[in-house]
Write a protein that holds these residues in place. Sequence first.
Motif, PDB file in Angstrom:
ATOM      1  N   PHE A 162       0.786  -1.209  -0.110  1.00  0.00           N
ATOM      2  CA  PHE A 162       0.037  -0.043  -0.210  1.00  0.00           C
ATOM      3  C   PHE A 162       0.836   1.113  -0.122  1.00  0.00           C
ATOM      4  CE2 PHE A 162       0.833  -1.026   4.407  1.00  0.00           C
ATOM      5  CZ  PHE A 162       1.199   0.293   4.717  1.00  0.00           C
ATOM      6  N   ILE A 163       0.252   2.367  -0.442  1.00  0.00           N
ATOM      7  CA  ILE A 163       1.007   3.724  -0.200  1.00  0.00           C
ATOM      8  C   ILE A 163       0.483   4.288   0.986  1.00  0.00           C
ATOM      9  CG2 ILE A 163       1.297   5.906  -1.373  1.00  0.00           C
ATOM     10  CD1 ILE A 163       0.789   4.634  -4.106  1.00  0.00           C
ATOM     11  N   PRO A 164       1.550   4.571   1.817  1.00  0.00           N
ATOM     12  CA  PRO A 164       1.286   5.279   3.193  1.00  0.00           C
ATOM     13  C   PRO A 164       0.074   6.310   2.732  1.00  0.00           C
ATOM     14  CG  PRO A 164       3.432   4.705   3.085  1.00  0.00           C
ATOM     15  CD  PRO A 164       3.160   4.348   1.590  1.00  0.00           C
ATOM     16  N   ASP A 165      -0.672   6.630   3.642  1.00  0.00           N
ATOM     17  CA  ASP A 165      -1.757   7.602   3.699  1.00  0.00           C
ATOM     18  C   ASP A 165      -1.243   8.639   4.694  1.00  0.00           C
ATOM     19  OD1 ASP A 165      -3.738   9.349   3.347  1.00  0.00           O
ATOM     20  OD2 ASP A 165      -5.202   8.219   4.339  1.00  0.00           O
ATOM     21  N   ILE A 166      -0.510   9.815   4.031  1.00  0.00           N
ATOM     22  CA  ILE A 166       0.019  10.754   5.050  1.00  0.00           C
ATOM     23  C   ILE A 166      -0.612  12.184   4.827  1.00  0.00           C
ATOM     24  CG2 ILE A 166       2.185   9.504   5.403  1.00  0.00           C
ATOM     25  CD1 ILE A 166       3.388  11.525   3.390  1.00  0.00           C
ATOM     26  N   LYS A 167      -1.757  12.031   4.108  1.00  0.00           N
ATOM     27  CA  LYS A 167      -2.710  13.407   3.947  1.00  0.00           C
ATOM     28  C   LYS A 167      -1.878  14.502   3.126  1.00  0.00           C
ATOM     29  CE  LYS A 167      -5.850  11.921   6.678  1.00  0.00           C
ATOM     30  NZ  LYS A 167      -5.744  10.281   6.462  1.00  0.00           N
ATOM     31  N   GLU A 168      -1.558  15.537   4.058  1.00  0.00           N
ATOM     32  CA  GLU A 168      -0.967  16.765   2.829  1.00  0.00           C
ATOM     33  C   GLU A 168       0.775  16.618   2.941  1.00  0.00           C
ATOM     34  OE1 GLU A 168      -2.807  18.397   1.148  1.00  0.00           O
ATOM     35  OE2 GLU A 168      -4.393  17.199   2.043  1.00  0.00           O
ATOM     36  N   ALA A 169       0.945  15.944   3.675  1.00  0.00           N
ATOM     37  CA  ALA A 169       2.737  15.355   3.833  1.00  0.00           C
ATOM     38  C   ALA A 169       3.291  15.167   2.332  1.00  0.00           C
ATOM     39  CB  ALA A 169       3.358  14.853   5.067  1.00  0.00           C
ATOM     40  N   VAL A 170       4.548  15.529   2.361  1.00  0.00           N
ATOM     41  CA  VAL A 170       5.429  15.222   1.058  1.00  0.00           C
ATOM     42  C   VAL A 170       5.874  13.831   1.140  1.00  0.00           C
ATOM     43  CG1 VAL A 170       7.313  15.861  -0.222  1.00  0.00           C
ATOM     44  CG2 VAL A 170       5.995  17.489   0.479  1.00  0.00           C
ATOM     45  N   LEU A 171       5.346  12.830   0.445  1.00  0.00           N
ATOM     46  CA  LEU A 171       6.144  11.301   0.631  1.00  0.00           C
ATOM     47  C   LEU A 171       7.303  11.020  -0.141  1.00  0.00           C
ATOM     48  CD1 LEU A 171       5.277   9.004   1.961  1.00  0.00           C
ATOM     49  CD2 LEU A 171       3.785   8.353  -0.016  1.00  0.00           C
ATOM     50  N   ALA A 172       8.244  10.677   0.358  1.00  0.00           N
ATOM     51  CA  ALA A 172       9.523  10.362  -0.217  1.00  0.00           C
ATOM     52  C   ALA A 172       9.840   8.905  -0.350  1.00  0.00           C
ATOM     53  CB  ALA A 172      10.746  11.089   0.266  1.00  0.00           C
ATOM     54  N   CYS A 173      10.094   8.105  -1.479  1.00  0.00           N
ATOM     55  CA  CYS A 173      10.496   6.676  -1.374  1.00  0.00           C
ATOM     56  C   CYS A 173      11.455   6.296  -2.012  1.00  0.00           C
ATOM     57  CB  CYS A 173       9.035   6.335  -1.941  1.00  0.00           C
ATOM     58  SG  CYS A 173       8.725   4.275  -1.973  1.00  0.00           S
ATOM     59  N   LYS A 182       5.525  -3.209 -11.077  1.00  0.00           N
ATOM     60  CA  LYS A 182       4.102  -3.115 -10.917  1.00  0.00           C
ATOM     61  C   LYS A 182       3.595  -1.545 -11.153  1.00  0.00           C
ATOM     62  CE  LYS A 182       4.075  -2.571  -5.800  1.00  0.00           C
ATOM     63  NZ  LYS A 182       4.062  -2.960  -4.525  1.00  0.00           N
ATOM     64  N   PRO A 183       2.321  -1.284 -11.549  1.00  0.00           N
ATOM     65  CA  PRO A 183       2.230   0.201 -11.668  1.00  0.00           C
ATOM     66  C   PRO A 183       2.067   0.926 -10.493  1.00  0.00           C
ATOM     67  CG  PRO A 183       0.542  -1.358 -12.633  1.00  0.00           C
ATOM     68  CD  PRO A 183       1.421  -2.144 -11.815  1.00  0.00           C
ATOM     69  N   VAL A 184       2.389   2.138 -10.487  1.00  0.00           N
ATOM     70  CA  VAL A 184       2.316   3.027  -9.144  1.00  0.00           C
ATOM     71  C   VAL A 184       1.944   4.297  -9.590  1.00  0.00           C
ATOM     72  CG1 VAL A 184       4.714   3.581  -9.502  1.00  0.00           C
ATOM     73  CG2 VAL A 184       3.787   3.712  -7.059  1.00  0.00           C
ATOM     74  N   ASP A 185       0.959   4.967  -8.600  1.00  0.00           N
ATOM     75  CA  ASP A 185       0.454   6.252  -8.873  1.00  0.00           C
ATOM     76  C   ASP A 185       1.424   7.241  -8.305  1.00  0.00           C
ATOM     77  OD1 ASP A 185      -1.119   8.516  -8.827  1.00  0.00           O
ATOM     78  OD2 ASP A 185      -2.933   7.822  -7.619  1.00  0.00           O
ATOM     79  N   VAL A 186       2.216   7.673  -9.279  1.00  0.00           N
ATOM     80  CA  VAL A 186       3.409   8.582  -8.949  1.00  0.00           C
ATOM     81  C   VAL A 186       2.735   9.888  -8.337  1.00  0.00           C
ATOM     82  CG1 VAL A 186       5.097  10.298 -10.216  1.00  0.00           C
ATOM     83  CG2 VAL A 186       4.828   7.889 -10.741  1.00  0.00           C
ATOM     84  N   SER A 187       1.533  10.435  -8.592  1.00  0.00           N
ATOM     85  CA  SER A 187       0.929  11.519  -8.099  1.00  0.00           C
ATOM     86  C   SER A 187       0.649  11.460  -6.596  1.00  0.00           C
ATOM     87  CB  SER A 187      -0.416  11.951  -8.752  1.00  0.00           C
ATOM     88  OG  SER A 187      -1.368  11.039  -8.251  1.00  0.00           O
ATOM     89  N   LYS A 188       0.731  10.493  -6.190  1.00  0.00           N
ATOM     90  CA  LYS A 188       0.698  10.215  -4.448  1.00  0.00           C
ATOM     91  C   LYS A 188       2.303  10.825  -3.740  1.00  0.00           C
ATOM     92  CE  LYS A 188      -3.089   7.935  -3.664  1.00  0.00           C
ATOM     93  NZ  LYS A 188      -4.006   8.341  -4.639  1.00  0.00           N
ATOM     94  N   PHE A 189       3.037  10.973  -4.542  1.00  0.00           N
ATOM     95  CA  PHE A 189       4.464  11.103  -4.093  1.00  0.00           C
ATOM     96  C   PHE A 189       5.079  12.574  -4.318  1.00  0.00           C
ATOM     97  CE2 PHE A 189       3.978   6.668  -4.693  1.00  0.00           C
ATOM     98  CZ  PHE A 189       4.369   6.017  -3.626  1.00  0.00           C
TER      99      PHE A 189
END
Length: 367
Positions: A162-173, A182-189
């Motif tokens: 899963f992609i961590p749900d961290i609301k408005e924070a900036v996610l770095a992976c 696998k596919p990944v939703d880049v817009s979440k990062f």
Amino acid sequence: NKTETVNFGAGPAKVPHSVLLEAQKELLDYKGLGISVLEMSHRSADFTKILNSTENLLRELLYIPENYKVIFLQGGGSAQFSAVPLNLLGLKEERCADYIVTGAWSAKAAKEAEKYGKVNIVHPKLDSYTKIPDPNTWKLSPGASYVYYCSNETVNGVEFDFIPDIKEAVLACDMSSNFLSKPVDVSKFGLIFAGAQKNIGCAGVTVVIVREDLLGVALKECPVVLDYKIQSGNNSIYNTPPCFSIYIMGLVLEWIKNNGSAEAMEKLNITKSKLIYDLINESNGFYVCPVEVKSRSRMNIPFRIGNNNGDAALEKTFLDEAAKLGMISLKGHRSVGGIRVSLYNAITVEEARKLAEFMKVFMKTHQ
Ligand code: PMP
């Protein structure tokens, strides 16, 4: 590659055979230019074409939104352990970042970040790296510039499903070892980085995908070659990039596209990893994978043989017998021991099946 050799290494790892053949064909004379990519100026029109088409393929395969920059850098995933804090800590005054530490690689990243700012580990320290701590227990800090995690821990075999749900924070992976599996939703990062030497080519180049509004706040001590704004502003050729590694990545991305893109890779990776996990699960404790079932990696499968701590003699016999059959690089990471099977995109279902068949026979003869 001798056809009978199967390289289950964790990285550098198997490169698709057709890519090696193509690179071999073009090695001495790239598309009639009379020279090799190895000898080409990084500022030439021909190399610019390679660079741009590699970026475009990546954008196409991952549906990367337009407000993201794609950069190709040197220094491996390890340089990114420094580059991420150096480029992003400045987003907020506190100079602090949240880290989720689920294995050897995120632990190293957190340690490196401590050189530049305050690091908050968002969950109680894990006794062993065999699971992802329940997101309900995470304590994110409001002043953090970003939240960092590693989507697949190569050494420990722990993968986020899963992609961590961290609301408005900036996610770095750090996606080094499951990028494009696998596919990944880049817009979440806010930021994704990945070394190429597992799923998308050879060592020497690391891809960085970063949202453009995060650029421009690098700390003043950030080395210029790691400054995302400067590198992206110069189309990754501020200095000489790893030209040949970028070229190989382009060939691998084309191979991924021709084989059904990230969506097809995911299906194959599920099939391959299931062959091995099913066998482990049905082995009555002969094969032991320490990772909790829902966090088990499709890319890297660590296991012990004989008992929870591994029977050293039996594990050695396993490695020796597998090698005799051409299946190599199965030794676990030195910090974990035992066996590790890496099943990156280039490993075929047939190759995974060959290993599963061997594991079945090995269990019968040594139980
Ligand atoms: N992150 C992950 C998940 C890795 O597997 C690795 C290397 N195996 C690294 C970072 C470090 O990459 P490098 O050796 O290219 O610095």
